[in-house]
Design a protein around this motif. Structure first.
Motif, PDB file in Angstrom:
ATOM      1  N   SER A 251       0.811  -1.219   0.000  1.00  0.00           N
ATOM      2  CA  SER A 251       0.000   0.000   0.000  1.00  0.00           C
ATOM      3  C   SER A 251       0.840   1.263   0.000  1.00  0.00           C
ATOM      4  N   MET A 252       2.089   1.164   0.430  1.00  0.00           N
ATOM      5  CA  MET A 252       2.946   2.348   0.478  1.00  0.00           C
ATOM      6  C   MET A 252       3.772   2.500  -0.794  1.00  0.00           C
ATOM      7  N   ILE A 253       3.993   1.407  -1.503  1.00  0.00           N
ATOM      8  CA  ILE A 253       4.879   1.454  -2.669  1.00  0.00           C
ATOM      9  C   ILE A 253       4.117   1.624  -3.972  1.00  0.00           C
ATOM     10  N   TYR A 254       3.081   0.822  -4.169  1.00  0.00           N
ATOM     11  CA  TYR A 254       2.438   0.779  -5.471  1.00  0.00           C
ATOM     12  C   TYR A 254       1.816   2.101  -5.925  1.00  0.00           C
ATOM     13  N   PRO A 255       1.112   2.878  -5.056  1.00  0.00           N
ATOM     14  CA  PRO A 255       0.365   4.046  -5.560  1.00  0.00           C
ATOM     15  C   PRO A 255       1.211   5.041  -6.334  1.00  0.00           C
ATOM     16  N   TRP A 256       2.450   5.288  -5.889  1.00  0.00           N
ATOM     17  CA  TRP A 256       3.276   6.287  -6.571  1.00  0.00           C
ATOM     18  C   TRP A 256       4.261   5.664  -7.545  1.00  0.00           C
ATOM     19  N   LEU A 257       4.611   4.371  -7.320  1.00  0.00           N
ATOM     20  CA  LEU A 257       5.619   3.738  -8.161  1.00  0.00           C
ATOM     21  C   LEU A 257       5.201   3.746  -9.627  1.00  0.00           C
ATOM     22  N   PHE A 258       3.924   3.508  -9.864  1.00  0.00           N
ATOM     23  CA  PHE A 258       3.486   3.367 -11.241  1.00  0.00           C
ATOM     24  C   PHE A 258       3.330   4.712 -11.953  1.00  0.00           C
ATOM     25  N   ASN A 259       3.614   5.811 -11.249  1.00  0.00           N
ATOM     26  CA  ASN A 259       3.651   7.117 -11.893  1.00  0.00           C
ATOM     27  C   ASN A 259       4.899   7.278 -12.755  1.00  0.00           C
ATOM     28  N   PHE A 260       5.881   6.354 -12.583  1.00  0.00           N
ATOM     29  CA  PHE A 260       7.135   6.435 -13.319  1.00  0.00           C
ATOM     30  C   PHE A 260       7.243   5.333 -14.370  1.00  0.00           C
ATOM     31  N   SER A 261       6.131   4.800 -14.802  1.00  0.00           N
ATOM     32  CA  SER A 261       6.162   3.648 -15.693  1.00  0.00           C
ATOM     33  C   SER A 261       6.851   3.932 -17.022  1.00  0.00           C
ATOM     34  N   ASN A 262       6.906   5.195 -17.433  1.00  0.00           N
ATOM     35  CA  ASN A 262       7.523   5.518 -18.726  1.00  0.00           C
ATOM     36  C   ASN A 262       9.031   5.628 -18.657  1.00  0.00           C
ATOM     37  N   SER A 263       9.588   5.808 -17.435  1.00  0.00           N
ATOM     38  CA  SER A 263      11.019   6.075 -17.344  1.00  0.00           C
ATOM     39  C   SER A 263      11.807   4.973 -16.642  1.00  0.00           C
ATOM     40  N   LEU A 264      11.201   4.276 -15.701  1.00  0.00           N
ATOM     41  CA  LEU A 264      11.957   3.317 -14.885  1.00  0.00           C
ATOM     42  C   LEU A 264      12.486   2.150 -15.716  1.00  0.00           C
ATOM     43  N   THR A 265      13.769   1.865 -15.521  1.00  0.00           N
ATOM     44  CA  THR A 265      14.402   0.711 -16.164  1.00  0.00           C
ATOM     45  C   THR A 265      14.916  -0.300 -15.144  1.00  0.00           C
ATOM     46  N   ASP A 266      15.057   0.117 -13.891  1.00  0.00           N
ATOM     47  CA  ASP A 266      15.640  -0.753 -12.855  1.00  0.00           C
ATOM     48  C   ASP A 266      14.858  -0.549 -11.562  1.00  0.00           C
ATOM     49  N   ILE A 267      14.157  -1.594 -11.104  1.00  0.00           N
ATOM     50  CA  ILE A 267      13.353  -1.528  -9.880  1.00  0.00           C
ATOM     51  C   ILE A 267      13.819  -2.616  -8.925  1.00  0.00           C
TER      52      ILE A 267
END
Length: 995
Positions: A251-267
């Motif tokens: 609940s703390m990670i997912y809501p904002w993490l997917f705001n960077f779906s266009n740029s993230l290459t390494d998670i």
């Protein structure tokens, strides 16, 4: 003439200017002096800055180690003084001391790297280096761990690395001033006192490309995702994010993490608390190259959206609860066939056959260990020529080990603990690059010779244990490899000690246990042991001789049990962690153990050791397991043994100890097993055993001379599974609270007795030295024999109070112990009746109530028991009919003898009212008897004798005269004898397994 001269002069000046622009500038004197003052503040034991000198030959500071200057201005712009680990020195080559303020004179400095050193503090003046763009302070030990807030003045800073430095960041507000940051690494920096860390990190730095916050103890934020998404200055270029090891929920990670779906290459979200299924939203990261979700609580299967990862290179999903057919998993990942290089699915619940993964042509590492795969290997490996690591350990893969010659690039191959069979030798010959081979615990067979190993010059790790392999190696062979790890347990190396080991001089782990060696250990073997030694196992052989002092080792584990070593116990390194010398012929005192200050497990049992227990236990406070049983150790138990606060197992059984149990042992509150039986102790059973040693699961005080009543405090040992107070002088009654032993109920019978830790066969690589399970052990008097129980101890719940002077009745509450397997109250003065509900002890295999004064009838509930293997009710005052059941009538009459008033089978005396006598007597008249006797005449006996003689000589005479008849008859006798022997052996082994 003048015009020529002028043109020549102009040409000369231009040439000089051009050449001067190409010549590397010398450093500025003021900055050179500043560097020398900086050097004087450091302690440099390894000469890292030996090139920094004011000698004429080395005055150009731009040529000094770690110094970089501008080609245009000559100013010092870079200072790289990082330390490093040296394999040659086995130490970190580093600087220490103070960072001198002369650093401020390098006012053009833009790059500063002081990592892997030790300094007093981060000086506040570092914040005045206004042109600094790169600051690396990682892995530095600071005596004063404060981070100065002045670092917030570095407005041009683009990279900040404080990772793995033990610094304290109470207030992180200064960081948010550095709006130009593109790279932040705070891995392992404690941020637990900083609020809203994660939210601020991703909203205050619009140019951020990499963010590393692994193991930062990030506090779980109460900020809502709507508040987070209301911020507008998200970085549009964030490419790498590491939030590993923070225990963050989904609940703390997912809501904002997917705001960077266009740029993230390494998670990297490994070691957090992500649960349920893997979010479908991960499929929107179309540019993803690395995803690490290791060690979470993810369940179910991966989503089909994972098929969008056409650029994926590294996928780590190990140590979760994923449950999916492996074939469908690989099918979803097909779009990444040409890019995927590392796939880690280890320690999940993946099932199905091992799929053909050869279509993943870029694959370098495949980790599928510790799953539930079955089936065989894929038939071909032609298209995975890049594969470097293949790990299939801890599955249920069957069939023949395939031809791996096409995967000549393999450097690491693991398939331990499967069911693969066939020959290994010819399969490993073509693997020239192989460095690590783990093949233990399979069904491999065949012979391995020097021919099969000669091409493996890169090999450093070789684990072939627990197979059916035979080593037939020329004693004169000198291997080309130098092994660090060698494990051949249960293979055949003997009978001679393997001479080829003489060439292996750098090993840290060696296991040649149970390898049929019947020889002495050559002197060269002991001489080549090095300080690198971590594990040495020569157990379960027939090795003999005297062992010299072994003073080498890096916190070693040493196991020499079950051999024929003799003489005094040698000296071992003071850092020895585990020492097992069990079942040899060592003699002398055990005072040597006082030097083992790091010892964790010590087993000297079943030897010929003598003398008294040393009084140095206060120096061995890390001791967890101590077994000195079956020696000739005398004297009293020293009070210092109460200093062993972490000891879980203590066995002093079968020695010559005297005196009382010291009250200091009540400090050993972690004890799980205490066995001091078969000694010459005295006094009463201490009441503090029940009040202080509340974790006990096995207590044996048998044959130790204790007297008095059984303390009622023992009833507080609710976890107790084994209680043996037999063969003492105990008196009084059996405490009625005996039913409080919850460890003897059927609620716990299915659970193992002790966690098995230590040297053994575990789901870990041998480099972790979890090699051989070494369980706790207890002795039980079972069906007339004294047997040692270890792995099956959890099933042997036992209560033995036999051979004492106990009186009164058997407490009714004893029937609450529904998990009891053995109950022995024999040879006491118990009276009254057997509890009527004793049949509720449905797991009973052994019941001995003999030689008491019990009366009344045998409870009918006993007839309901079906697991009985031993019953003895003899020599009591029992009466009435023996209840009828398959079990009770199967025992010999001796189980009931000495009870004159008992009747019924298997006894000969019948019960009153039986309608049909057991052996009816003929009711014929005397004339009929005389009529029958007329046939028994003298002629009858003469004819009988002639017939017997004719039959005997007719058969055996023919055997004497005919060789063929005689051979046939002897073969028949051998066949019958073998059949009888097999039947006896099979049934005897069945009895042993039941015991």
């Amino acid at each position: 003439m003048g015009s020529v001269s002028m043109s020549s002069l102009v040409y000369f000046i231009c040439c000089i200017s051009l050449v001067s622009g190409m010549v590397e500038p010398r450093c500025i004197e003021r900055e050179r002096d500043a560097l020398l003052r900086l050097k004087n503040g450091f302690v440099d034991p390894y000469g890292l800055l030996s090139s920094w000198s004011d000698h004429t030959s080395s005055q150009d500071c731009c040529l000094w180690r770690g110094v970089g200057c501008s080609n245009r201005t000559g100013h010092v712009t870079m200072l790289d003084l990082h330390g490093y680990f040296s394999d040659d020195l086995d130490a970190v080559v580093k600087l220490s001391g103070d960072i001198n303020s002369s650093l401020l004179d390098l006012n053009h400095l833009s790059y500063l790297d002081l990592s892997f050193n030790s300094f007093t503090r981060i000086p506040a003046f570092v914040g005045s280096l206004s042109k600094l763009r790169h600051l690396n302070l990682s892995a530095i030990y600071f005596e004063v761990p404060d981070v100065p807030s002045q670092l917030g003045n570095l407005s041009n800073l683009m990279l900040l690395d404080l990772s793995y430095s033990p610094v304290v960041v109470d207030n992180i507000e200064w960081l948010y001033k550095l709006s130009s940051l593109e790279y932040i690494n705070f891995n392992a920096v404690d941020l637990s006192e900083s609020s809203n860390v994660l939210e601020n990190m991703i909203t205050r730095f619009p140019s951020l490309v990499e963010l590393h916050l692994g193991s930062c103890l990030i506090p779980i934020s109460s900020a809502s995702s709507s508040n987070l998404f209301s911020r507008t200055n998200f970085s549009k270029v964030l490419s790498v994010i590491d939030l590993s090891s923070n225990d963050l929920p989904s609940s703390m990670i997912y809501p904002w993490l997917f705001n960077f779906s266009n740029s993230l290459t390494d998670i990297n979200l490994s070691f957090n608390e992500l649960n349920d299924t893997i979010s479908e939203a991960f499929g929107s990261f179309t540019s993803l190259q690395k995803l690490d979700l290791t060690n979470n609580s993810l369940a179910g299967s991966i989503m089909t959206s994972f098929g969008n990862f056409s650029s994926l290179k590294l996928l780590y999903l190990g140590s979760n609860n994923l449950k999916q057919d492996l074939l469908s998993f690989f099918h979803i990942l097909e779009p990444a066939q040409k890019s995927l290089q590392v796939l880690d699915l280890s320690s999940n619940e993946l099932f199905g056959s091992l799929p053909d993964f050869t279509n993943f042509i870029a694959l370098k590492e495949l980790h599928l260990e510790d799953n539930e795969m079955k089936g065989t290997f894929p038939e071909r490996f032609e298209r995975v020529s890049n594969l470097v690591i293949l790990d299939l350990a801890d599955n249920q893969i069957t069939g023949l080990l395939p031809d791996l010659s096409a995967v000549s690039s393999l450097q690491e191959l693991y398939f331990e603990r499967n069911r693969l069979r066939g020959s290994l030798a010819d399969k490993i010959m073509p693997l020239f690059e192989l460095q690590m081979l783990g093949a233990s615990a399979n069904l491999l067979n065949g012979t391995i010779s020097e021919i099969h190993l000669s091409n493996l010059s890169n090999l450093v790790y070789l684990d072939l244990a627990y197979n059916f392999l035979v080593f037939d190696i020329d004693p004169d062979w000198s291997p080309t490899f130098s092994l660090d790890v060698m494990s051949f347990s249960s293979c055949k190396l003997g009978p001679s000690f393997p001479i080829w080991l003489q060439s292996q001089k750098n090993f840290s782990i060696l296991d040649i246990s149970d390898t049929q060696i019947n020889d002495s250990v050559p002197d060269w073997f002991w001489d080549q042991l090095t300080p690198n030694l971590r594990y040495l196992n020569l157990s379960y052989n027939q090795i003999h001789g005297i062992i010299p002092d072994l003073m080498y080792g890096n916190y070693p584990f040493i196991d020499l049990r079950s051999n024929n070593f003799y003489g005094l116990v040698p000296l071992f390194p003071s850092t020895t962690k585990i020492l097992v010398l069990r079942d040899n012929m060592f003699s002398g005192s055990i005072s040597f153990l006082c030097s083992l200050i790091e010892i964790f497990r010590l087993d000297l049992s079943i030897n010929q050791l003598s003398g008294e227990l040393p009084d140095c236990w206060m120096n061995l406070t890390g001791l967890y397991y101590l077994n000195l049983e079956s020696n000739s150790i005398s004297g009293k138990i020293p009070t210092s043994m109460g200093s062993l606060l972490f000891m879980a197992m203590l066995s002093l059984r079968s020695n010559k100890l005297t005196g009382e149990l010291p009250s200091s042992l009540k400090n050993c509150t972690m004890l799980v097993l205490l066995d001091v039986g078969e000694n010459s102790l005295s006094g009463r059973i201490p009441a503090w055993i029940g009040t202080s040693l509340t974790l006990l699961r096995a207590l044996s005080l048998t044959s130790s001379g204790f007297h008095g009543a059984i303390p009622k405090s023992l009833c507080r040992l609710s976890s107790l599974q084994i209680l043996d107070l037999s063969v003492n002088n105990l008196s009084g009654t059996i405490p009625t609270c005996i039913g409080n032993f919850k460890g003897m109920t059927n609620e716990t019978i299915a659970y193992p007795f002790f966690g098995q830790t230590g040297l053994g066969l575990a789901r870990t690589r041998l480099t972790n030295i979890n090699r051989d399970t070494y369980p706790f052990e207890a002795f039980l008097q079972w069906k007339g024999r004294k047997l040692a129980y270890s792995n099956t101890l959890g099933l042997a719940t036992t209560l033995d109070l036999s051979s004492n002077n106990l009186n009164g009745s058997i407490p009714v509450d004893i029937t609450n112990l529904t998990g009891l397997v053995a109950l022995n109250l024999s040879r006491n003065n118990l009276s009254s009746q057997i509890p009527q509900d004793i049949g509720s002890l449905r797991w009973l295999d052994f019941l001995d109530l003999s030689r008491n004064h019990l009366d009344g009838g045998i409870p009918t509930s006993l007839s309901e028991l079906t697991n009985f293997g031993f019953l003895d009710l003899s020599y009591n005052n029992l009466s009435g009919r023996i209840p009828t059941s398959t079990q009770l009538q199967s025992f010999n009459a001796s189980s009931y003898t000495g009870n004159p008033a008992l009747c019924g089978l298997p006894l000969l005396n019948t019960c009153p009212g039986d309608s049909v006598p057991r052996n009816p007597t003929p009711t014929v008249e005397s004339d009929d008897i005389r009529y029958q006797d007329k046939f028994i005449t003298r002629g009858f006996f003469i004819c009988l004798s002639i017939g017997l003689a004719s039959g005997f000589w007719g058969f055996f005479g023919a055997l004497i005269l005919s060789n063929s008849w005689r051979r046939t008859y002897m073969k028949f006798l051998e066949h019958v004898t073998d059949w009888i022997y097999v039947k006896i052996a099979v049934n005897y082994n069945r009895l042993l397994r039941r015991s």
